[in-house]
Write a protein that holds these residues in place. Structure first.
Motif, mmCIF file in Angstrom:
data_model
loop_
_atom_site.group_PDB
_atom_site.id
_atom_site.type_symbol
_atom_site.label_atom_id
_atom_site.label_comp_id
_atom_site.label_asym_id
_atom_site.label_seq_id
_atom_site.Cartn_x
_atom_site.Cartn_y
_atom_site.Cartn_z
ATOM 1 N N ASP A 1 62.506 99.807 89.477
ATOM 2 C CA ASP A 1 61.904 99.588 90.816
ATOM 3 C C ASP A 1 61.266 101.588 91.232
ATOM 4 O O ASP A 1 61.433 102.454 90.869
ATOM 5 C CB ASP A 1 63.159 98.876 91.711
ATOM 6 C CG ASP A 1 64.053 100.391 91.895
ATOM 7 O OD1 ASP A 1 63.870 101.276 91.777
ATOM 8 O OD2 ASP A 1 65.258 99.644 91.364
ATOM 9 N N GLU A 2 60.623 100.896 92.244
ATOM 10 C CA GLU A 2 60.086 102.453 92.609
ATOM 11 C C GLU A 2 60.424 103.828 93.242
ATOM 12 O O GLU A 2 60.157 104.509 92.575
ATOM 13 C CB GLU A 2 59.390 101.948 94.408
ATOM 14 C CG GLU A 2 58.568 102.021 95.443
ATOM 15 C CD GLU A 2 56.540 102.323 94.962
ATOM 16 O OE1 GLU A 2 56.349 103.890 94.750
ATOM 17 O OE2 GLU A 2 56.666 101.261 94.494
ATOM 18 N N GLN A 3 61.778 103.365 94.038
ATOM 19 C CA GLN A 3 63.125 104.684 93.575
ATOM 20 C C GLN A 3 63.175 105.395 92.480
ATOM 21 O O GLN A 3 63.081 107.005 92.461
ATOM 22 C CB GLN A 3 64.221 104.138 94.287
ATOM 23 C CG GLN A 3 64.775 105.215 96.037
ATOM 24 C CD GLN A 3 65.638 104.802 96.167
ATOM 25 O OE1 GLN A 3 65.991 103.731 95.528
ATOM 26 N NE2 GLN A 3 66.412 105.250 97.134
ATOM 27 N N LYS A 4 63.706 104.689 91.416
ATOM 28 C CA LYS A 4 64.234 105.213 90.394
ATOM 29 C C LYS A 4 62.740 105.751 89.632
ATOM 30 O O LYS A 4 62.504 106.419 88.020
ATOM 31 C CB LYS A 4 64.635 103.553 89.534
ATOM 32 C CG LYS A 4 65.906 103.350 89.872
ATOM 33 C CD LYS A 4 66.847 102.493 89.194
ATOM 34 C CE LYS A 4 68.177 102.045 89.197
ATOM 35 N NZ LYS A 4 68.040 101.279 88.710
ATOM 36 N N ALA A 5 62.110 105.438 89.661
ATOM 37 C CA ALA A 5 60.359 106.266 89.066
ATOM 38 C C ALA A 5 59.632 107.218 89.987
ATOM 39 O O ALA A 5 59.304 107.702 89.096
ATOM 40 C CB ALA A 5 59.370 104.339 88.891
ATOM 41 N N GLN A 6 60.485 107.377 90.604
ATOM 42 C CA GLN A 6 59.613 108.731 91.179
ATOM 43 C C GLN A 6 60.155 109.486 90.699
ATOM 44 O O GLN A 6 60.880 109.872 90.378
ATOM 45 C CB GLN A 6 60.518 109.083 92.604
ATOM 46 C CG GLN A 6 60.119 108.563 93.981
ATOM 47 C CD GLN A 6 58.916 108.480 94.761
ATOM 48 O OE1 GLN A 6 59.307 107.337 94.764
ATOM 49 N NE2 GLN A 6 57.907 108.875 94.626
ATOM 50 N N GLY A 7 58.773 110.209 90.468
ATOM 51 C CA GLY A 7 58.372 111.647 89.825
ATOM 52 C C GLY A 7 58.803 112.010 88.295
ATOM 53 O O GLY A 7 58.699 112.414 87.657
ATOM 54 N N LYS A 8 58.605 110.218 87.467
ATOM 55 C CA LYS A 8 58.952 110.519 86.596
ATOM 56 C C LYS A 8 57.727 110.078 85.559
ATOM 57 O O LYS A 8 56.731 109.321 85.705
ATOM 58 C CB LYS A 8 59.774 108.544 85.783
ATOM 59 C CG LYS A 8 62.069 109.241 86.379
ATOM 60 C CD LYS A 8 62.136 110.499 86.326
ATOM 61 C CE LYS A 8 63.955 110.279 86.217
ATOM 62 N NZ LYS A 8 64.505 110.393 87.365
ATOM 63 N N HIS A 9 57.754 110.440 84.264
ATOM 64 C CA HIS A 9 56.970 110.407 83.387
ATOM 65 C C HIS A 9 57.260 109.185 82.138
ATOM 66 O O HIS A 9 58.366 109.969 81.876
ATOM 67 C CB HIS A 9 56.164 110.651 83.306
ATOM 68 C CG HIS A 9 54.454 111.461 82.517
ATOM 69 N ND1 HIS A 9 54.895 111.873 81.213
ATOM 70 C CD2 HIS A 9 53.470 111.700 82.698
ATOM 71 C CE1 HIS A 9 53.652 111.436 80.346
ATOM 72 N NE2 HIS A 9 52.823 111.294 81.531
ATOM 73 N N ALA A 10 56.401 109.084 81.359
ATOM 74 C CA ALA A 10 57.152 108.444 80.259
ATOM 75 C C ALA A 10 57.617 109.355 78.918
ATOM 76 O O ALA A 10 58.443 109.017 78.357
ATOM 77 C CB ALA A 10 55.898 107.238 79.435
ATOM 78 N N THR A 11 56.695 110.182 79.618
ATOM 79 C CA THR A 11 57.340 111.495 78.934
ATOM 80 C C THR A 11 58.519 112.211 78.049
ATOM 81 O O THR A 11 59.406 112.610 77.675
ATOM 82 C CB THR A 11 56.343 113.291 78.222
ATOM 83 O OG1 THR A 11 56.564 113.109 79.916
ATOM 84 C CG2 THR A 11 55.260 111.865 77.776
ATOM 85 N N VAL A 12 59.312 111.657 80.062
ATOM 86 C CA VAL A 12 60.699 112.409 80.028
ATOM 87 C C VAL A 12 61.511 110.805 79.404
ATOM 88 O O VAL A 12 62.954 111.770 80.035
ATOM 89 C CB VAL A 12 60.913 112.613 81.330
ATOM 90 C CG1 VAL A 12 59.930 113.944 81.135
ATOM 91 C CG2 VAL A 12 61.282 111.821 82.382
#
Ligand code: HEC
Length: 404
Positions: free
Chosen positions: A184-195
């Motif tokens: 969901d939008e909030q949890k994905a904030q600033g995240k990227h598949a490599t992390v």
């Protein structure tokens, strides 16, 4: 007595006609499921077998490859572990399929499989939510492969139960991997598949990957995940060297179900080698090398699928679990690795692995000139990495837990 006999004759002839039709349909059905699923114009096989002339052209080769168990392709050693989604044909299925191929005639207008094919395609369109990258991405001519991160937001009317997932790209032959997750939008904030890491994945719906041969992944009965009504798809797409400038469109198709989910899926990564017990993972030039490692589970899991992963230098792969009490559970054995055929293998029954279980994995790599896929002539040291001309040694386990 006479009426009885007449009745009996009528009954048996009716019955044998129906049986013949059913048998014919079985052959057609099998050909669709086991062959056309890859051999259609947009499929993963290099040519289509979805029309009469195409089948007729390859007829003798089809007969031969099916008899020799070369097609449909199925890599795992069946003596080591059995899988629910096995493509292997048993003797009766082989006979039905070959009988249908042998008897197929040019003017067979009522070819059951064509109707079947059309119906299946139609059915699918209405059953999925297509989350597409909004603009597509521009790919420039490149002698090396490129890894392009992406993320895009979406909104759908309500949360949806997802029971099958499919990666889609307008030029699938250019893509050698894609990693993606949905949150969901909030949890994905600033995240990227490599992390991506275990905790993040466990709390943030599903993360999966595309590798050649696994475009479509139907989940085991009752298993799936919930696609939130608004969220983000985050990931990266890995492209092979390209020879022209083009824009590619890609996205994910999420197949929905009204039925409640009994188990929620998550990914348990058994990490690539260097993170486990090798400082470096390098395959020396002009050598055939063998590696072995293990990874200890930090939590108990219920494993549904195994998805071994290597690139073009890989030749053989073996993985098994050793429980804390020392019992060994076979996971997968592949004696002849094929890069273009990387599946999620679904166990017949879920496998329970307690905390502290060691997942072993062993693999053989060929970095000599005898490997026809070796892109380096002369050979060079092959290091670990995501590029298609580097190597990996990983086993991804898809696990489930009951919904809260
Ligand atoms: C998972 C996808 C997949 C399925 C299912 C599949 N094929 Fe294939 N098939 C391929 C690929 C990929 C190749 C190319 C193989 C290669 O280049 O090594 C191929 C090659 C072939 C060839 C040509 C072989 C050659 O040596 O040129 C024939 C004929 C064929 N398949 C028939 C079939 C038949 C018949 C079935 C069903 C019984 C089937 N295939 C199922 C992916 C598939």
């Amino acid at each position: 007595m006479r009426t009885h006999l007449l009745f009996w004759m009528l009954f048996t002839s009716f019955f044998s006609v129906t049986l013949a039709q059913e048998r014919n349909l079985e052959g057609a059905n099998l050909f669709f499921e086991k062959c056309i699923s890859c051999h259609h114009p947009k499929g993963s096989a290099p040519f289509s077998l979805a029309t009469y002339p195409e089948i007729a052209r390859f007829r003798s080769m089809i007969m031969q490859l099916v008899q020799q168990d070369i097609m449909p392709p199925w890599q795992p050693d069946p003596h080591y572990q059995q899988y629910e989604n096995s493509r292997q044909l048993d003797a009766a299925q082989k006979e039905a399929l070959l009988d249908w191929v042998a008897k197929l005639k040019k003017n067979d207008k009522l070819m059951a499989w064509q109707r079947l094919y059309k119906n299946k395609m139609k059915q699918k369109k209405s059953d999925f939510i297509h989350l597409k990258h909004p603009e597509g991405i521009n790919v420039a001519v490149s002698p090396r492969d490129t890894i392009i991160p992406f993320e895009f937001s979406y909104t759908i009317p309500t949360d949806q139960n997802i029971v099958q997932i499919e990666f889609y790209c307008s030029n699938i032959s250019l893509v050698h991997h894609a990693n993606y997750f949905v949150a969901d939008e909030q949890k994905a904030q600033g995240k990227h598949a490599t992390v991506m890491n275990e905790n993040f994945l466990r709390n943030n719906n599903i993360a999966l990957g595309y590798a050649p041969g696994n475009r479509q992944l139907p989940f085991a009965q009752g298993c799936g995940f919930v696609l939130p009504k608004s969220g983000k798809v985050v990931g990266d797409i890995h492209l092979s060297p390209s020879f022209k400038n083009e824009t590619i469109q890609f996205g994910l198709r999420f197949y929905t179900s009204e039925k409640p989910l009994k188990e929620i899926m998550f990914l348990q990564t058994v990490p690539s080698l260097h993170k486990v017990n090798y400082e470096t993972f390098t395959i020396a030039p002009d050598s055939i090398q063998y590696f072995k490692a293990y990874y200890s589970l930090h939590q108990a899991v219920k494993v549904r699928y195994t998805h071994p992963h290597m690139h073009v230098f890989g030749k053989q792969f073996l993985s098994y679990a050793v429980l804390p009490q020392n019992d060994t559970i076979p996971l997968i054995k592949i004696n002849d690795w094929r890069f273009w055929e990387q599946q999620y293998y679904q166990f017949k029954k879920p496998i329970y692995l307690p905390k502290g279980t060691k997942i072993f994995y062993e693999a053989l790599y060929d970095n000599t000139l005898n490997n026809p896929l070796n892109p380096f002539r002369p050979t060079i040291p092959i290091t670990e990495g995501w590029s298609i001309h580097q190597e990996m040694m990983a086993n991804f386990l898809i696990c489930t837990y009951p919904p809260n």
